[in-house]
Design a protein around this motif. Structure first.
Motif, mmCIF file in Angstrom:
data_model
loop_
_atom_site.group_PDB
_atom_site.id
_atom_site.type_symbol
_atom_site.label_atom_id
_atom_site.label_comp_id
_atom_site.label_asym_id
_atom_site.label_seq_id
_atom_site.Cartn_x
_atom_site.Cartn_y
_atom_site.Cartn_z
ATOM 1 N N PRO A 1 44.006 9.454 14.962
ATOM 2 C CA PRO A 1 44.641 10.749 15.203
ATOM 3 C C PRO A 1 43.786 11.652 15.540
ATOM 4 O O PRO A 1 43.804 12.628 16.437
ATOM 5 C CB PRO A 1 45.285 11.070 13.849
ATOM 6 N N ALA A 2 42.245 11.865 14.709
ATOM 7 C CA ALA A 2 41.230 12.579 15.281
ATOM 8 C C ALA A 2 40.810 12.338 16.612
ATOM 9 O O ALA A 2 40.758 13.433 17.336
ATOM 10 C CB ALA A 2 40.124 12.764 14.091
ATOM 11 N N TYR A 3 40.560 10.842 16.926
ATOM 12 C CA TYR A 3 39.909 10.809 18.232
ATOM 13 C C TYR A 3 41.030 11.226 19.373
ATOM 14 O O TYR A 3 40.571 11.813 20.394
ATOM 15 C CB TYR A 3 39.587 9.347 18.419
ATOM 16 N N PHE A 4 42.270 10.762 19.097
ATOM 17 C CA PHE A 4 43.275 11.099 20.294
ATOM 18 C C PHE A 4 43.455 12.557 20.379
ATOM 19 O O PHE A 4 43.885 13.189 21.487
ATOM 20 C CB PHE A 4 44.540 10.339 20.113
ATOM 21 N N GLY A 5 43.374 13.350 19.116
ATOM 22 C CA GLY A 5 43.422 14.776 19.111
ATOM 23 C C GLY A 5 42.572 15.417 20.147
ATOM 24 O O GLY A 5 42.750 16.614 20.610
ATOM 25 N N ILE A 6 41.255 14.940 20.335
ATOM 26 C CA ILE A 6 40.208 15.453 21.464
ATOM 27 C C ILE A 6 40.833 15.480 22.525
ATOM 28 O O ILE A 6 40.845 16.451 23.190
ATOM 29 C CB ILE A 6 39.070 14.654 21.109
ATOM 30 N N HIS A 7 41.593 14.512 23.079
ATOM 31 C CA HIS A 7 42.120 14.298 24.369
ATOM 32 C C HIS A 7 43.497 15.397 24.340
ATOM 33 O O HIS A 7 43.703 15.745 25.517
ATOM 34 C CB HIS A 7 42.299 12.847 24.775
ATOM 35 N N ARG A 8 44.248 15.670 23.352
ATOM 36 C CA ARG A 8 45.396 16.238 23.450
ATOM 37 C C ARG A 8 45.156 17.682 23.152
ATOM 38 O O ARG A 8 46.120 18.460 23.391
ATOM 39 C CB ARG A 8 46.410 15.667 22.576
ATOM 40 N N ALA A 9 43.696 18.097 22.859
ATOM 41 C CA ALA A 9 43.588 19.269 22.374
ATOM 42 C C ALA A 9 44.103 20.288 23.426
ATOM 43 O O ALA A 9 43.726 20.082 24.541
ATOM 44 C CB ALA A 9 42.118 19.633 21.921
#
Ligand SMILES: N[C@@H](CCC(=O)N[C@@H](CS)C(=O)NCC(=O)O)C(=O)O
Length: 164
Positions: A111-119
């Motif tokens: 979730p944290a890593y994919f959150g970077i791309h979705r920010a």
């Protein structure tokens, strides 16, 4: 080794979860039919086999669907009991520790890593980047403890936590 039966794996190029299932099958030397899914246009087979989540990976063994990458890895490990090639540790305490860190990775790292791309904003991106770094630091501490200084969580070879 158990009779392989008919094995199909539904995956997608972009799915790190599907890679885990493929690695498990490869480690056990299982032949299987790979079906690449288009996530924008899911196949009837995927929707019918996993109506709840409709996600890949999906393993189909002799017509029976198995979903969730961790469950697939454990199923493959148990069914194809290749001598000397266990994916999960054999010792119960080590098994429970491996499952703990695998769940931690799923719950925190992805979730944290994919959150970077979705920010949507720079602030959000920075926040998710820091969160990802924090999770990786925690995993590095766990790696040092679990591996006894060896390269993998499982020691000298790839195991349950290979690239979760
Ligand atoms: N917890 C699941 C996660 C699987 C997952 O999120 N798969 C994504 C591809 S990486 C997917 O199929 N997404 C389709 C969707 O959400 O509709 C597992 O470990 O198998």
């Amino acid at each position: 080794m158990a009779d392989e039966g008919h094995v199909k794996l539904l995956g997608a190029v972009v799915s790190p979860f599907a890679v885990l299932a493929r690695m498990a099958l490869k480690m056990k030397g299982v032949s299987y039919e790979y079906i690449g899914e288009d996530m924008g246009n899911k196949s009837e087979l995927l929707v019918k086999s996993n109506p709840v989540h409709q996600k890949v990976p999906m393993l189909i063994h002799d017509g029976k669907p198995i979903c969730e990458s961790l469950a697939i890895v454990e199923f493959v490990d148990e069914l194809w009991d290749t001598a000397g090639r266990s994916i999960l540790p054999t010792e119960p305490y080590h098994r429970v520790v491996a499952r703990f860190w695998a769940a931690y990775t799923d719950d925190k790292l992805f979730p944290a890593y994919f959150g970077i791309h979705r920010a949507a904003t720079e602030e959000e991106r920075a926040e998710k980047t820091n969160e990802t770094i924090g999770v990786i630091r925690q995993l590095e501490v766990a790696l040092a403890e679990c591996s006894n200084g060896k390269p993998f969580f499982a020691g000298n070879s790839v195991g349950y936590l290979y690239d979760r």
